[in-house]
Design a protein around this motif. Structure first.
Motif, mmCIF file in Angstrom:
data_model
loop_
_atom_site.group_PDB
_atom_site.id
_atom_site.type_symbol
_atom_site.label_atom_id
_atom_site.label_comp_id
_atom_site.label_asym_id
_atom_site.label_seq_id
_atom_site.Cartn_x
_atom_site.Cartn_y
_atom_site.Cartn_z
ATOM 1 N N SER A 130 0.452 -0.805 0.146
ATOM 2 C CA SER A 130 -0.076 0.062 -0.119
ATOM 3 C C SER A 130 0.873 1.129 0.273
ATOM 4 C CB SER A 130 -1.007 -0.023 1.119
ATOM 5 O OG SER A 130 -0.316 -0.295 3.326
ATOM 6 N N CYS A 131 2.377 1.009 0.247
ATOM 7 C CA CYS A 131 2.592 2.271 0.569
ATOM 8 C C CYS A 131 3.115 2.380 -0.718
ATOM 9 C CB CYS A 131 4.187 2.086 1.505
ATOM 10 S SG CYS A 131 4.272 1.479 3.103
ATOM 11 N N TYR A 132 2.828 1.738 -1.992
ATOM 12 C CA TYR A 132 4.305 1.976 -2.568
ATOM 13 C C TYR A 132 2.706 2.195 -4.198
ATOM 14 C CZ TYR A 132 8.440 -0.020 -1.173
ATOM 15 O OH TYR A 132 9.366 0.126 -0.419
ATOM 16 N N ALA A 133 1.408 2.973 -3.465
ATOM 17 C CA ALA A 133 -0.299 2.855 -4.255
ATOM 18 C C ALA A 133 0.485 4.003 -5.369
ATOM 19 C CB ALA A 133 -0.866 2.748 -3.462
ATOM 20 N N ASP A 134 0.883 4.766 -4.861
ATOM 21 C CA ASP A 134 1.137 5.829 -5.722
ATOM 22 C C ASP A 134 2.020 5.657 -6.720
ATOM 23 O OD1 ASP A 134 -0.699 7.072 -3.960
ATOM 24 O OD2 ASP A 134 1.657 7.746 -2.639
ATOM 25 N N ASN A 135 3.221 5.051 -6.327
ATOM 26 C CA ASN A 135 3.896 4.585 -7.757
ATOM 27 C C ASN A 135 3.377 3.146 -8.975
ATOM 28 O OD1 ASN A 135 5.416 6.156 -7.220
ATOM 29 N ND2 ASN A 135 6.350 5.149 -5.785
ATOM 30 N N ASP A 136 1.494 2.641 -8.583
ATOM 31 C CA ASP A 136 0.973 1.949 -9.273
ATOM 32 C C ASP A 136 0.462 2.575 -10.785
ATOM 33 O OD1 ASP A 136 -0.271 -0.735 -9.435
ATOM 34 O OD2 ASP A 136 -1.691 1.011 -9.471
ATOM 35 N N PRO A 137 1.619 1.825 -11.601
ATOM 36 C CA PRO A 137 1.227 2.469 -13.375
ATOM 37 C C PRO A 137 -0.606 2.737 -13.557
ATOM 38 C CG PRO A 137 2.043 0.186 -12.738
ATOM 39 C CD PRO A 137 2.171 0.643 -11.848
ATOM 40 N N ALA A 138 -0.585 1.748 -12.660
ATOM 41 C CA ALA A 138 -2.605 2.009 -13.139
ATOM 42 C C ALA A 138 -2.841 3.235 -12.163
ATOM 43 C CB ALA A 138 -3.324 1.161 -13.030
ATOM 44 N N THR A 139 -2.500 3.431 -11.689
ATOM 45 C CA THR A 139 -2.843 4.655 -10.485
ATOM 46 C C THR A 139 -1.992 5.687 -11.335
ATOM 47 O OG1 THR A 139 -2.844 4.010 -9.003
ATOM 48 C CG2 THR A 139 -2.406 6.505 -8.162
#
Length: 207
Positions: free
Chosen positions: A141-150
């Motif tokens: 969840s800490c890397y959610a901001d770097n998720d390609p879809a996001t």
């Protein structure tokens, strides 16, 4: 001298039923209210007692013309009790069968789950794996901001906002032109209003 104890509801029901059984006759409520006191049931409570017997199908009633008649025969009461007994007996049989099925189902589920060192070890392993899974989810969840879809969704949102901002800028310029053409004598006042609204010489389209 002690006060005489009144009849219980069940005793009152028995006494009213006995009136029907002894006479095997039909009665109006007002007639039962007169006969009730002779059996120890005060007239004021006869109506409620009779209604309770009707609710339990121990006394029958029917409206003939404008009058409501009540009656009960020992044979009818006996048949109703027999039918009730048969139904209860059937319900007990069904419940007993269901209990047996559930007991067998429980016993089958218990098989293979008996306490043993192997089972205890497996449960401990399961708890460890579940804890690791929870920890990994928290880290992810800490890397959610770097998720390609996001990131892609954010990029599209920026494009929409950019387009909307320039569209409103275009609307403002159109309105300014209309005001200048329609009210040329109020040029200074319009400039003052524009500045108050945050629209000055630097106001331009987004690049």
């Amino acid at each position: 001298m002690s006060k005489k104890r009144g009849l219980s509801l069940e005793e009152k029901r028995e006494q009213i039923l006995q009136i029907f059984y002894d006479s095997k006759d039909f009665y109006l409520l007002k007639e039962l209210e007169k006969l009730g006191p002779k059996r120890g049931v005060i007239s004021q409570s006869v109506k409620d007692v009779v209604q309770s017997l009707v609710d339990d199908d121990l006394v029958l009633k029917d409206k003939i013309g404008t009058s409501v008649y009540f009656w009960s025969l020992p044979s009818s009461a006996s048949n109703r009790l027999k039918n009730t007994y048969k139904k209860l007996e059937s319900d007990v049989g069904s419940s007993t069968k269901r209990l047996k099925e559930l007991t067998e189902q429980r016993d089958n589920l218990k098989r293979g789950r008996e306490e043993s060192d192997e089972r205890v070890y497996a449960l401990d392993e399961l708890k460890t794996v579940e804890a690791e899974h929870k920890q990994l989810k928290e880290q992810l969840s800490c890397y959610a901001d770097n998720d390609p879809a996001t990131l892609e969704a954010l990029k599209k949102a920026i494009e929409v906002a950019h387009s909307a901002a320039n569209r409103w800028t275009d609307n403002i310029f159109t309105l300014q032109h209309w005001c200048s053409t329609t009210f040329p004598q109020a040029k200074e006042q319009l400039v003052h209003l524009y500045r108050e609204a945050g629209i000055d010489e630097d106001f331009e389209y987004l690049q």
